[in-house]
Write a protein that holds these residues in place. Structure first.
Motif, PDB file in Angstrom:
ATOM      1  N   GLU A  77      -2.197  -7.390   1.661  1.00 41.22           N
ATOM      2  CA  GLU A  77      -3.023  -6.226   1.328  1.00 41.22           C
ATOM      3  C   GLU A  77      -4.506  -6.530   1.443  1.00 41.22           C
ATOM      4  O   GLU A  77      -5.298  -5.678   1.866  1.00 41.22           O
ATOM      5  CB  GLU A  77      -2.662  -5.730  -0.077  1.00 41.22           C
ATOM      6  CG  GLU A  77      -1.262  -5.117  -0.132  1.00 41.22           C
ATOM      7  CD  GLU A  77      -0.912  -4.521  -1.473  1.00 41.22           C
ATOM      8  OE1 GLU A  77      -1.467  -4.984  -2.496  1.00 41.22           O
ATOM      9  OE2 GLU A  77      -0.097  -3.583  -1.507  1.00 41.22           O
ATOM     10  N   ARG A 121       0.830  -1.203   0.000  1.00 39.18           N
ATOM     11  CA  ARG A 121       0.000   0.000   0.000  1.00 39.18           C
ATOM     12  C   ARG A 121       0.869   1.259   0.000  1.00 39.18           C
ATOM     13  O   ARG A 121       0.631   2.211   0.743  1.00 39.18           O
ATOM     14  CB  ARG A 121      -0.954   0.006   1.193  1.00 39.18           C
ATOM     15  CG  ARG A 121      -2.081  -1.009   1.068  1.00 39.18           C
ATOM     16  CD  ARG A 121      -3.154  -0.783   2.103  1.00 39.18           C
ATOM     17  NE  ARG A 121      -4.375  -1.485   1.748  1.00 39.18           N
ATOM     18  CZ  ARG A 121      -5.538  -1.314   2.379  1.00 39.18           C
ATOM     19  NH1 ARG A 121      -5.623  -0.468   3.379  1.00 39.18           N
ATOM     20  NH2 ARG A 121      -6.602  -1.975   2.011  1.00 39.18           N
ATOM     21  N   ARG A 130       6.755  -0.346   7.531  1.00 37.40           N
ATOM     22  CA  ARG A 130       5.454  -0.729   8.080  1.00 37.40           C
ATOM     23  C   ARG A 130       5.626  -1.549   9.368  1.00 37.40           C
ATOM     24  O   ARG A 130       4.928  -1.332  10.356  1.00 37.40           O
ATOM     25  CB  ARG A 130       4.649  -1.519   7.043  1.00 37.40           C
ATOM     26  CG  ARG A 130       3.264  -1.945   7.494  1.00 37.40           C
ATOM     27  CD  ARG A 130       2.498  -2.593   6.367  1.00 37.40           C
ATOM     28  NE  ARG A 130       2.097  -1.617   5.362  1.00 37.40           N
ATOM     29  CZ  ARG A 130       0.989  -0.896   5.439  1.00 37.40           C
ATOM     30  NH1 ARG A 130       0.170  -1.030   6.470  1.00 37.40           N
ATOM     31  NH2 ARG A 130       0.689  -0.037   4.488  1.00 37.40           N
ATOM     32  N   LYS A 147      -7.067  -4.652   4.042  1.00 37.41           N
ATOM     33  CA  LYS A 147      -8.351  -4.106   3.597  1.00 37.41           C
ATOM     34  C   LYS A 147      -9.475  -4.615   4.482  1.00 37.41           C
ATOM     35  O   LYS A 147     -10.379  -3.856   4.873  1.00 37.41           O
ATOM     36  CB  LYS A 147      -8.606  -4.514   2.133  1.00 37.41           C
ATOM     37  CG  LYS A 147      -9.829  -3.873   1.514  1.00 37.41           C
ATOM     38  CD  LYS A 147      -9.943  -4.251   0.034  1.00 37.41           C
ATOM     39  CE  LYS A 147     -11.150  -3.591  -0.603  1.00 37.41           C
ATOM     40  NZ  LYS A 147     -11.282  -3.936  -2.051  1.00 37.41           N
TER      41      LYS A 147
END
Length: 250
Positions: A239, A28, A35, A243
């Motif tokens: 990812e 992302r 991260r 989400k």
């Protein structure tokens, strides 16, 4: 017993056999190592966070995000060796080893692994596990762990353990080992200097070195769905999970 001074070290190298450059792979729009670093910073029981690396590209990315880096040798054969070199330069009682390819690591899981050290003065090492399905247990990329009734590890394996001889699939229960460790600093420095053991070589699992040398490993359960990134296609899985998490929060 008061709170122990704690530092987290995230080992990261650029060269990965199955996924070269994965530490800097974008998730992302953000480098994976950054991260992970920012996720670890959210744990209130950790006083300092460092990335231990031998690569200037990783150093640059972490420092650009205001992170701290300890440069280490490029001769290390394992993440534990890299962590130990960094730990020797850090003033702390506990060292948390967070893998740089665990972008979904969360503060609650880290706190769970740290908690036993406040009451078990002889505990030297802890780690995490989570329940997985029988189908997931078949993958050698998912390390399995079995524990005793007091949550100490009995064995780690790339094979499905335990072996269910007579029971049906509905009765099978497997736990995946999550590669986060907490060590007492003095033990880590000693552990890294131990010779490899036969079981460690057989399974290619460093934690078996501790077990074969007679040290207990506390294994705490987490319900978090932590997806380690071994291959490029794992980025898509991470990812998707991010989400899902964001939708649940909203």
């Amino acid at each position: 017993m008061g709170r122990l001074k704690t530092a987290a070290v995230i080992p990261a190298r650029y060269d990965s056999t199955r996924f070269p450059g994965k530490a800097l792979a974008e998730i992302r729009g953000q480098a994976m190592i950054v991260r992970v670093y920012q996720a670890v910073e959210k744990c209130e029981l950790i006083d300092k966070v460092y990335v231990a690396t031998d690569d200037r590209r990783i150093k640059k990315a972490v420092e650009a995000a205001a992170g701290k880096v300890i440069m280490t040798s490029d001769q290390h054969q394992s993440g534990t060796d890299r962590i130990a070199e960094a730990a020797a330069q850090i003033e702390a009682e506990l060292i948390v080893n967070v893998q740089g390819d665990e972008p979904l690591i969360d503060a609650q899981s880290i706190e769970r692994a740290l908690k036993p050290f406040s009451s078990e003065k002889n505990l030297q090492m802890s780690t995490l596990k989570r329940k997985i399905t029988a189908a997931e247990a078949k993958s050698p990329d998912r390390v399995k762990v079995v524990s005793d009734q007091n949550d100490y590890a009995l064995y780690f394996s790339r094979s499905p353990i335990p072996y269910y001889r007579d029971t049906g699939a509905e009765a099978q229960q497997y736990y995946q080992h999550i590669g986060l460790y907490v060590y007492r600093r003095d033990f880590l420095l000693k552990y890294a200097g131990m010779d490899q053991t036969a079981l460690e070589k057989a399974e290619s699992l460093e934690q078996l070195r501790a077990l074969q040398n007679g040290y207990q490993i506390k294994v705490l359960e987490t319900e978090a769905k932590l997806i380690g990134v071994d291959r490029r296609e794992d980025i898509e899985l991470v990812e998707k999970e991010l989400k899902r998490i964001n939708k649940r929060v909203e």
